[in-house]
Motif scaffolding. Sequence first.
Motif, mmCIF file in Angstrom:
data_model
loop_
_atom_site.group_PDB
_atom_site.id
_atom_site.type_symbol
_atom_site.label_atom_id
_atom_site.label_comp_id
_atom_site.label_asym_id
_atom_site.label_seq_id
_atom_site.Cartn_x
_atom_site.Cartn_y
_atom_site.Cartn_z
ATOM 1 N N ARG A 232 0.800 -1.233 0.000
ATOM 2 C CA ARG A 232 0.000 0.000 0.000
ATOM 3 C C ARG A 232 0.829 1.277 0.000
ATOM 4 O O ARG A 232 0.595 2.189 -0.761
ATOM 5 N N GLN A 233 1.826 1.296 0.933
ATOM 6 C CA GLN A 233 2.551 2.553 1.159
ATOM 7 C C GLN A 233 3.260 3.039 -0.108
ATOM 8 O O GLN A 233 3.153 4.204 -0.490
ATOM 9 N N LYS A 234 3.971 2.103 -0.758
ATOM 10 C CA LYS A 234 4.724 2.490 -1.958
ATOM 11 C C LYS A 234 3.759 2.845 -3.087
ATOM 12 O O LYS A 234 4.022 3.751 -3.879
ATOM 13 N N ALA A 235 2.651 2.089 -3.170
ATOM 14 C CA ALA A 235 1.675 2.389 -4.223
ATOM 15 C C ALA A 235 1.158 3.816 -4.033
ATOM 16 O O ALA A 235 1.106 4.598 -4.990
ATOM 17 N N ILE A 236 0.804 4.156 -2.799
ATOM 18 C CA ILE A 236 0.296 5.510 -2.532
ATOM 19 C C ILE A 236 1.358 6.539 -2.928
ATOM 20 O O ILE A 236 1.059 7.541 -3.590
ATOM 21 N N SER A 237 2.592 6.269 -2.526
ATOM 22 C CA SER A 237 3.660 7.234 -2.769
ATOM 23 C C SER A 237 3.882 7.468 -4.275
ATOM 24 O O SER A 237 3.940 8.611 -4.740
ATOM 25 N N LEU A 238 3.986 6.379 -5.048
ATOM 26 C CA LEU A 238 4.255 6.545 -6.488
ATOM 27 C C LEU A 238 3.071 7.203 -7.210
ATOM 28 O O LEU A 238 3.250 8.022 -8.107
ATOM 29 N N LEU A 239 1.849 6.836 -6.770
ATOM 30 C CA LEU A 239 0.668 7.325 -7.494
ATOM 31 C C LEU A 239 0.294 8.755 -7.119
ATOM 32 O O LEU A 239 -0.196 9.511 -7.957
ATOM 33 N N THR A 240 0.517 9.125 -5.850
ATOM 34 C CA THR A 240 0.102 10.481 -5.456
ATOM 35 C C THR A 240 1.180 11.527 -5.757
ATOM 36 O O THR A 240 0.874 12.695 -5.943
ATOM 37 N N SER A 241 2.457 11.085 -5.798
ATOM 38 C CA SER A 241 3.503 12.070 -6.123
ATOM 39 C C SER A 241 3.526 12.354 -7.621
ATOM 40 O O SER A 241 3.818 13.463 -8.050
ATOM 41 N N GLY A 242 3.228 11.324 -8.412
ATOM 42 C CA GLY A 242 3.354 11.467 -9.872
ATOM 43 C C GLY A 242 4.802 11.668 -10.276
ATOM 44 O O GLY A 242 5.090 12.143 -11.380
ATOM 45 N N LYS A 243 5.736 11.268 -9.376
ATOM 46 C CA LYS A 243 7.151 11.584 -9.670
ATOM 47 C C LYS A 243 7.686 10.741 -10.823
ATOM 48 O O LYS A 243 7.294 9.581 -10.986
ATOM 49 N N VAL A 244 8.558 11.369 -11.596
ATOM 50 C CA VAL A 244 9.216 10.672 -12.699
ATOM 51 C C VAL A 244 10.593 10.248 -12.191
ATOM 52 O O VAL A 244 11.408 11.085 -11.791
ATOM 53 N N MET A 245 10.813 8.926 -12.183
ATOM 54 C CA MET A 245 12.035 8.394 -11.561
ATOM 55 C C MET A 245 13.091 8.010 -12.592
ATOM 56 O O MET A 245 12.753 7.458 -13.656
ATOM 57 N N ALA A 246 14.326 8.247 -12.228
ATOM 58 C CA ALA A 246 15.440 7.719 -13.020
ATOM 59 C C ALA A 246 15.587 6.236 -12.678
ATOM 60 O O ALA A 246 14.982 5.742 -11.707
ATOM 61 N N ALA A 247 16.423 5.540 -13.477
ATOM 62 C CA ALA A 247 16.503 4.076 -13.364
ATOM 63 C C ALA A 247 16.845 3.615 -11.935
ATOM 64 O O ALA A 247 16.193 2.722 -11.389
ATOM 65 N N GLU A 248 17.869 4.232 -11.334
ATOM 66 C CA GLU A 248 18.321 3.764 -10.005
ATOM 67 C C GLU A 248 17.225 3.958 -8.966
ATOM 68 O O GLU A 248 17.027 3.112 -8.087
ATOM 69 N N GLU A 249 16.515 5.086 -9.053
ATOM 70 C CA GLU A 249 15.445 5.336 -8.074
ATOM 71 C C GLU A 249 14.321 4.306 -8.239
ATOM 72 O O GLU A 249 13.781 3.790 -7.247
ATOM 73 N N ALA A 250 13.995 4.006 -9.499
ATOM 74 C CA ALA A 250 12.941 3.010 -9.747
ATOM 75 C C ALA A 250 13.359 1.644 -9.209
ATOM 76 O O ALA A 250 12.534 0.891 -8.693
ATOM 77 N N LEU A 251 14.667 1.362 -9.300
ATOM 78 C CA LEU A 251 15.182 0.098 -8.744
ATOM 79 C C LEU A 251 15.042 0.108 -7.218
ATOM 80 O O LEU A 251 14.572 -0.859 -6.611
ATOM 81 N N ASN A 252 15.454 1.222 -6.594
ATOM 82 C CA ASN A 252 15.368 1.326 -5.128
ATOM 83 C C ASN A 252 13.927 1.233 -4.637
ATOM 84 O O ASN A 252 13.662 0.687 -3.571
ATOM 85 N N GLU A 253 12.996 1.758 -5.413
ATOM 86 C CA GLU A 253 11.585 1.703 -5.019
ATOM 87 C C GLU A 253 11.012 0.297 -5.167
ATOM 88 O O GLU A 253 9.912 0.014 -4.720
ATOM 89 N N GLY A 254 11.749 -0.574 -5.877
ATOM 90 C CA GLY A 254 11.257 -1.945 -6.098
ATOM 91 C C GLY A 254 10.386 -2.069 -7.329
ATOM 92 O O GLY A 254 9.849 -3.143 -7.603
ATOM 93 N N LEU A 255 10.237 -0.970 -8.076
ATOM 94 C CA LEU A 255 9.378 -1.022 -9.263
ATOM 95 C C LEU A 255 10.056 -1.787 -10.399
ATOM 96 O O LEU A 255 9.400 -2.480 -11.163
ATOM 97 N N VAL A 256 11.374 -1.641 -10.518
ATOM 98 C CA VAL A 256 12.079 -2.397 -11.560
ATOM 99 C C VAL A 256 13.020 -3.405 -10.901
ATOM 100 O O VAL A 256 13.399 -3.267 -9.737
ATOM 101 N N ASP A 257 13.368 -4.423 -11.697
ATOM 102 C CA ASP A 257 14.109 -5.550 -11.136
ATOM 103 C C ASP A 257 15.570 -5.569 -11.555
ATOM 104 O O ASP A 257 16.385 -6.218 -10.914
#
Length: 336
Positions: A232-257
Motif C-alpha cells: 500500500r505505502q509504496k503504491a500511494i507514494s508513487l501514485l500520489t507524487s506522480g514523480k518521474v524516476m530515473a533508473a536507479e530510483e525506480a530500482l530502489n523503489e522496487g518497481l524495476v528488477d
Amino acid sequence: MLFTLHCALSDYEVFTNEADNVRMMSILRTLIISMANFIMKIVPKMLNLLVPRRFLACAFSSSCQPDLGAIRRELDKFEGGTVDLKMDEQSGVAVMTLNNPLRLNSMTGRMMVDMADCITRLENWPSGKGLILTGTGGNFCSGGDLTFVRKALHYGAEMAAFQHDALTRLLNLPLISVALLQGHTLGGGAELATACDYRVISPSAKVGFVQIKMGLTTGWGATTRLVHLLGRQKAISLLTSGKVMAAEEALNEGLVDHVLPYSLASSDELGECKKWLIANYCKHDADLIQATKKSVIYADLNRDIKVSLQHERDVFAKYWGGPAQKAALSANIKHK
Ligand SMILES: CCC(=O)SCCNC(=O)CCNC(=O)[C@H](O)C(C)(C)COP(=O)(O)OP(=O)(O)OC[C@H]1O[C@@H](n2cnc3c(N)ncnc32)[C@H](O)[C@@H]1OP(=O)(O)O
C-alpha cells in the motif's frame, strides 16, 4: 395514492368516536404501504432522468458485464500505430513491440485492440516460455496517445474495461514476461509495465505514474497491480507524487528488477534483456515453466491455502514419475 390518503382521512373522522384501534392500525398500514409504493416507483424514474442509462444499468444490475466486443469495435476506430508480435519458436521467447514512434509509442485505440489480439495468440502458444514487451525507437511508451485521448473523453469507462481485461490476461499469461523500459515510460506506459512479471530498465530511462498530474487516476489497472507488487505505502507514494524516476530510483523503489549496463547502445538493449530473461527464468522446459507460472497465478488468485495446496499437489502429481523427471534422474545432475 392521493385517493387512498383521502379515504383514510375521512375514515379517521368517523373512527375518533368509535375509538376502533384495530381499524386505525389497518388504515395506517395502508397509508404506509401506499407511500412506500409511491417512493419505489418515483425514485428510479427520477434517477433515470438524472443519470445516463448505461451507468444505471451497470450500477444496478448485478449481472452487468461490459460488452468487450462492442468496445473493441469502437476503440478500433481510433487509428494510429500498431502493436506487433514476433514469436521465436527456437528460444520460446516472444517480443511484443509498441509501434507509434512519432508519438513515443503512446497508445491509440487501435493499438489497444492490436495488443489484445497479440495476447490471445500468446495465450495459445504451448512452446512459449517468455515474453518481452518493448517499444520501438528507444522509448517504451509515453501513455495514452493524447490525440486519441482528446477524441475519446466520453469513452473512459469502456476503454478502462477493455484494458483491464487485456492487461489482466497479459499478467496471467503462462509465460514469464518482462517489460523493457527505455526512454520514456509515463502514465499508461507505466501501467503497461506493471502488467508484466518483471521490469528491466535502461540506465538512461525514466518512469513515472504521472496520471495525477493529468487530472486522472489510473485507468488501466496499475493501482490494483501496484498494491500487489509493492504494498500500500509504496503504491500511494508513487501514485500520489506522480514523480518521474530515473533508473536507479525506480530500482530502489522496487518497481524495476534490473538496470542494464551503461555500455550498451539502445539497439542492443533488447538482446541483453532477452539474455537476462532466458538466463534467469526461461532455461527449462516450456511445459514445466508454463505449469509453474499457472500454479503461481492459481495460488495468487486463491488465497485459501487448502484450495491452493490441493491444486499444487494435482500439478505436481502430473509431473512426478514423468519423462522429464526420469531424464533428470538419469543425468545425475550436480546442482553446484
Ligand atoms: C491514459 C492516461 C495517461 O497515459 S496520462 C499520461 C499521458 N502522457 C503524457 O502526458 C506525456 C506527454 N508528453 C510529454 O510529457 C513529453 O512528450 C515527453 C514524454 C516528456 C517527451 O518529451 P520530449 O523528449 O521533449 O519529446 P516531445 O515532447 O517533443 O515528443 C515528441 C513527439 O511525441 C509526441 N508525444 C509525446 N507523448 C505523447 C502522447 N502521450 N500522446 C501523443 N503524442 C505524444 C509529442 O507531441 C511530440 O510530437 P511532435 O513532434 O510535436 O509532433
